[in-house]
Design an enzyme around this catalytic site. Structure first.
Site, mmCIF file in Angstrom:
data_model
loop_
_atom_site.group_PDB
_atom_site.id
_atom_site.type_symbol
_atom_site.label_atom_id
_atom_site.label_comp_id
_atom_site.label_asym_id
_atom_site.label_seq_id
_atom_site.Cartn_x
_atom_site.Cartn_y
_atom_site.Cartn_z
ATOM 1 N N HIS A 125 29.601 -26.469 -23.675
ATOM 2 C CA HIS A 125 30.206 -25.663 -22.946
ATOM 3 C C HIS A 125 29.358 -24.959 -21.903
ATOM 4 O O HIS A 125 29.732 -24.728 -20.886
ATOM 5 C CB HIS A 125 30.661 -24.313 -23.890
ATOM 6 C CG HIS A 125 31.971 -24.755 -24.921
ATOM 7 N ND1 HIS A 125 31.460 -24.625 -26.186
ATOM 8 C CD2 HIS A 125 32.945 -25.195 -24.808
ATOM 9 C CE1 HIS A 125 32.368 -25.307 -27.065
ATOM 10 N NE2 HIS A 125 33.448 -25.345 -25.964
ATOM 11 N N LYS A 134 34.445 -35.045 -22.284
ATOM 12 C CA LYS A 134 34.412 -35.350 -24.072
ATOM 13 C C LYS A 134 35.844 -35.364 -24.326
ATOM 14 O O LYS A 134 36.146 -36.181 -25.053
ATOM 15 C CB LYS A 134 33.818 -34.169 -24.365
ATOM 16 C CG LYS A 134 34.242 -33.674 -25.671
ATOM 17 C CD LYS A 134 33.402 -34.622 -26.812
ATOM 18 C CE LYS A 134 33.817 -33.883 -28.173
ATOM 19 N NZ LYS A 134 34.701 -32.981 -28.504
ATOM 20 N N GLY A 140 35.484 -30.748 -19.678
ATOM 21 C CA GLY A 140 34.821 -31.932 -19.872
ATOM 22 C C GLY A 140 35.402 -33.158 -20.058
ATOM 23 O O GLY A 140 36.526 -33.494 -20.559
HETATM 24 P P1 AMP Z 1 36.800 -26.437 -26.394
HETATM 25 O O1 AMP Z 1 36.449 -25.087 -26.431
HETATM 26 O O2 AMP Z 1 36.644 -27.604 -27.407
HETATM 27 O O3 AMP Z 1 38.325 -26.458 -25.941
HETATM 28 O O4 AMP Z 1 36.041 -27.103 -24.968
HETATM 29 C C1 AMP Z 1 36.338 -26.396 -23.925
HETATM 30 C C2 AMP Z 1 35.708 -27.405 -22.613
HETATM 31 O O5 AMP Z 1 34.433 -27.569 -22.897
HETATM 32 C C3 AMP Z 1 36.621 -28.424 -22.538
HETATM 33 O O6 AMP Z 1 36.704 -28.678 -21.203
HETATM 34 C C4 AMP Z 1 35.889 -29.415 -23.409
HETATM 35 O O7 AMP Z 1 35.982 -30.936 -22.827
HETATM 36 C C5 AMP Z 1 34.485 -28.994 -23.047
HETATM 37 N N1 AMP Z 1 33.509 -29.755 -23.984
HETATM 38 C C6 AMP Z 1 33.561 -29.651 -25.259
HETATM 39 N N2 AMP Z 1 32.476 -30.343 -25.651
HETATM 40 C C7 AMP Z 1 31.787 -30.622 -24.743
HETATM 41 C C8 AMP Z 1 30.448 -31.476 -24.607
HETATM 42 N N3 AMP Z 1 29.916 -31.951 -25.772
HETATM 43 N N4 AMP Z 1 29.873 -31.722 -23.490
HETATM 44 C C9 AMP Z 1 30.610 -31.403 -22.341
HETATM 45 N N5 AMP Z 1 31.876 -30.495 -22.456
HETATM 46 C C10 AMP Z 1 32.321 -30.405 -23.587
#
Ligand code: AMP
EC number: 6.3.2.1
Length: 516
Positions: free
Chosen positions: A44, A160, A158
Site C-alpha cells: 500500500h 497485485k 495495484g
Molecule cells: P486492499 O487494501 O487489499 O484493497 O488494497 C488496496 C490497494 O493496494 C489495491 O489497489 C491493491 O491492488 C494494492 N495492493 C495490495 N497489495 C499490494 C502489493 N503487494 N503491492 C502493490 N500494491 C498492492
C-alpha cells in the site's frame, strides 16, 4: 494530516484545498486517491509514495467494503488497524485519510436496494469472479462513489489485483470518469510472496509454503522468455510447480485489459492464480509481455533529452518517437487543408481523424521520417510557416489529447524511445525503462551560453541565463498542461560533467540490465 469519517467533512476539506490550489499556493495542483481496505503494508505504501510524488494532495481511503465480501467470506475478521494505518499514512506524507463507516457510505452489509455499478460480465465471470459472485460489482460501486466524492485527478491501484485493475480501467473508460488510473507494481516479501493484508492469517510455515505461488509464475516467465507462447504449456508449467499445494482455485492466462482467456500470447498475457493456503485465500499474477520495450526520458529543458533520446534510439534500433514532429505534421495538415489557425474545433476534428506515421531513417539531417494520412511530410514540416504556427496548434488540449492517443497506440507495439516532460508518468506509465535526465541550473546555463556563442549570437551573462532557466523550470513543473514530473520509478541521471556519449552509454547499459 487529517482524518475524516464523514462525507460532509471530506467535501469541506477538498473544497478548501481546491481553493488554496487555485490561487497558486501549491505547485502541481492535483489530487491523488489511493483506495484501500486498511491494514496497510509496504505494498500500500508504494502506491501512496507514488501518489505523493505525482500530486499536491494525497487522499487515502480506508474502507472495508461489505459489498465486496461474500456471505461466507472474512468481512467480520478482516484486519482493522486504523491506529497504525494513521501513523503510517502520516509518515508517508498523506494529506488526509477518508475512513467512513459502512452506514456513512450507504453500503451496509446486505444493502441491495441501492444503485450499484455492474461491470461487464465478460470481465467478472473469469478468474476471481467465478468464486466471488458480486465481488467486482461491490468494488466498482464503492470505487465509483469514491471517485464522485473525492474527484481525484489520479487514482492508484495495484497490479497485485490485476482483475480489479482491468475492471476499474474499463469502468473509467465506459463511464467517462475524468480520472487517470495508475497501475502500480506488486511488492513482495523477500521470499517472493506478494504482500497482502491477508498474509496475517498465515503461520510461518504456511508463509513459506505460499512462496510457491510466485515461484510457479516465475517458472512460466522463464519459459516465456525462452520463446514459449502457448497458454496450455505455460499453464502446465505453473500447475506442475503448484502441485505441492492442494487447494489451487484457478490458474488462467488472460488478456490483461479485456480479461478474455488466451490460447496464445500474441502481445501480452496475464498469468493469474488463486489458491487457499491455511485460512487465507491468496492471489497473484504476472504480466508476460512480448512487446518490445519503451524507454521514456523526461527532464527539464536543456538537460539534453532530445539529443540523448535520438542517440539511444539509434544505438538500440528503436524508433525515436518525435512528438514535436507529430505536432508539426498536424500543423502542416491544418495549413494544407486551408483551415483557419484560430478555428479550434475544426483543428480538434482534424486531429482526431488524422493518421500520423513515424519511422527511423539513416538520414542524419532528418533521422525521423514522417507521414500524415499516408503522405510523406518529412521535409514539409520543417518549413518556416509550420514553425510559426506549431506552438498555437500544440497548445490546445483537444489536440494534445488526440495526439496522446496516437502516441499511446504506438506504445502498444513498443520498441520506441520518447522524451518530454510527462512521458514516464502520463504518456507511457508502463514504460520498461524510465529515465529522469537532469542537470544543475548552472550547468544548463553554461551549455546554453556555449550554444549561443557557437551560433554567433550575443550572449546573456551566466546569471541572466540561470535566472531564465530557473523560471522555465518553475513554469514547466507547475503548468496545467503536461507538467514536468519525475515518475516514482524513474532512474535519475544528472548530466553535469558528463558528455552526451557518456549519458547515452549509461542509458544503454541500464536498458541491458533489464535483460533486453
Ligand atoms: P486492499 O487494501 O487489499 O484493497 O488494497 C488496496 C490497494 O493496494 C489495491 O489497489 C491493491 O491492488 C494494492 N495492493 C495490495 N497489495 C499490494 C502489493 N503487494 N503491492 C502493490 N500494491 C498492492
Amino acid at each position: 494530516m487529517r482524518l475524516f469519517a464523514t462525507i460532509a467533512a471530506l467535501r469541506c476539506y477538498l473544497e478548501l484545498r481546491r481553493k488554496e490550489q487555485s490561487v497558486g499556493l501549491s505547485a502541481l495542483p492535483s489530487i491523488g486517491l489511493v483506495p484501500t481496505m486498511g491494514s496497510l503494508h509496504v505494498g500500500h505504501l508504494s502506491l501512496i509514495e507514488r501518489a505523493r510524488q505525482e500530486n499536491s494532495t494525497v487522499i487515502v481511503s480506508i474502507f472495508v467494503n461489505p459489498l465486496q465480501f461474500g456471505p461466507t467470506e472474512d468481512y467480520q475478521s478482516y484486519p482493522r488497524t486504523i491506529e497504525s494505518d494513521r501513523i503510517l499514512c502520516k509518515l508517508a506524507g498523506v494529506d488526509a485519510i477518508f475512513a467512513p463507516t459502512a452506514k456513512e457510505l450507504g453500503a451496509q452489509e446486505g444493502l441491495l436496494s441501492a444503485c450499484q455499478v455492474v461491470p461487464p460480465e465478460s470481465m467478472t465471470a473469469v478468474l476471481c469472479g467465478k468464486s466471488r459472485p458480486g465481488h467486482f460489482q461491490g468494488v466498482a460501486t464503492i470505487v465509483t462513489k469514491l471517485f464522485n466524492l473525492v474527484q481525484p485527478d489520479k487514482a492508484y491501484f495495484g497490479q497485485k489485483d490485476g482483475q480489479q485493475l482491468a475492471i476499474i480501467r474499463r469502468l473509467v473508460r465506459d463511464l467517462n470518469f475524468p480520472v487517470q488510473i495508475v497501475g502500480c507494481p506488486t511488492l513482495r516479501e523477500p521470499s517472493g510472496l506478494a504482500m497482502s493484508s491477508r498474509n496475517q492469517y498465515l503461520t510461518p510455515q504456511q508463509k513459506e509454503q505460499a512462496a510457491v505461488l510466485y515461484r510457479s509464475l516465475q517458472q512460466a516467465e522463464k519459459a516465456f522468455k525462452a520463446g514459449e507462447r502457448l497458454a496450455a504449456n505455460l499453464l502446465a508449467i505453473v500447475r506442475q510447480e503448484l502441485a505441492i499445494i492442494s487447494a489451487v482455485e484457478y490458474v488462467e492466462l488472460v488478456d490483461p485489459n479485456t480479461l478474455m482467456p488466451l490460447e496464445k500470447i500474441e502481445d501480452k498475457g496475464m498469468l493469474a492464480i488463486a489458491s487457499r493456503i491455511g485460512a487465507a485465500r491468496l492471489i497473484d499474477n504476472i504480466v508476460l509481455n512480448s512487446r518490445q520495450p519503451i524507454v521514456a526520458i523526461d527532464g527539464p529543458a536543456g538537460a539534453g533529452k532530445s539529443t540523448v533520446a535520438r542517440q539511444v534510439a539509434a544505438a538500440l534500433g528503436l524508433v525515436y518517437l518525435d512528438t514535436g514532429a507529430m505536432y508539426r505534421a498536424l500543423t502542416w495538415l491544418v495549413l494544407d487543408s486551408g483551415i483557419d489557425i484560430n478555428d479550434l474545433p475544426a483543428i480538434a476534428q482534424l486531429a482526431s481523424s488524422c493518421q500520423i506515421q513515424l519511422a527511423s531513417s539513416t538520414d542524419l539531417e532528418n533521422p525521423v521520417r514522417v507521414w500524415i494520412n499516408d503522405r510523406e511530410v518529412t521535409q514539409h514540416i520543417r518549413s518556416l510557416e509550420v514553425t510559426a504556427h506549431v506552438s498555437k496548434v500544440a497548445s490546445q488540449s483537444a489536440v494534445r489529447q488526440e495526439l496522446l492517443r496516437q502516441q499511446q497506440r504506438w506504445g502498444q507495439k513498443g520498441g520506441l524511445v520518447a522524451e518530454g516532460r510527462d512521458i514516464g508518468t502520463h504518456v507511457f506509465p508502463n514504460a520498461e525503462l524510465k529515465i529522469f535526465l537532469t542537470a544543475s541550473v548552472r550547468e544548463r546555463a553554461r551549455r546554453r551560453q556555449q550554444d549561443f556563442e557557437h551560433q554567433g549570437q550575443v550572449t546573456l551573462t551566466l546569471e541572466q541565463l540561470e535566472k531564465s532557466i530557473a523560471e522555465r523550470d518553475f513554469l514547466d513543473s507547475t503548468r496545467e498542461l503536461a507538467p514536468l514530473q519525475k515518475a516514482a520509478d524513474a532512474m535519475e541521471i544528472c548530466t553535469d560533467g558528463l558528455s552526451i556519449a557518456e549519458v547515452t552509454a549509461k542509458i544503454i547499459s541500464l536498458y541491458h540490465d533489464l535483460g533486453y
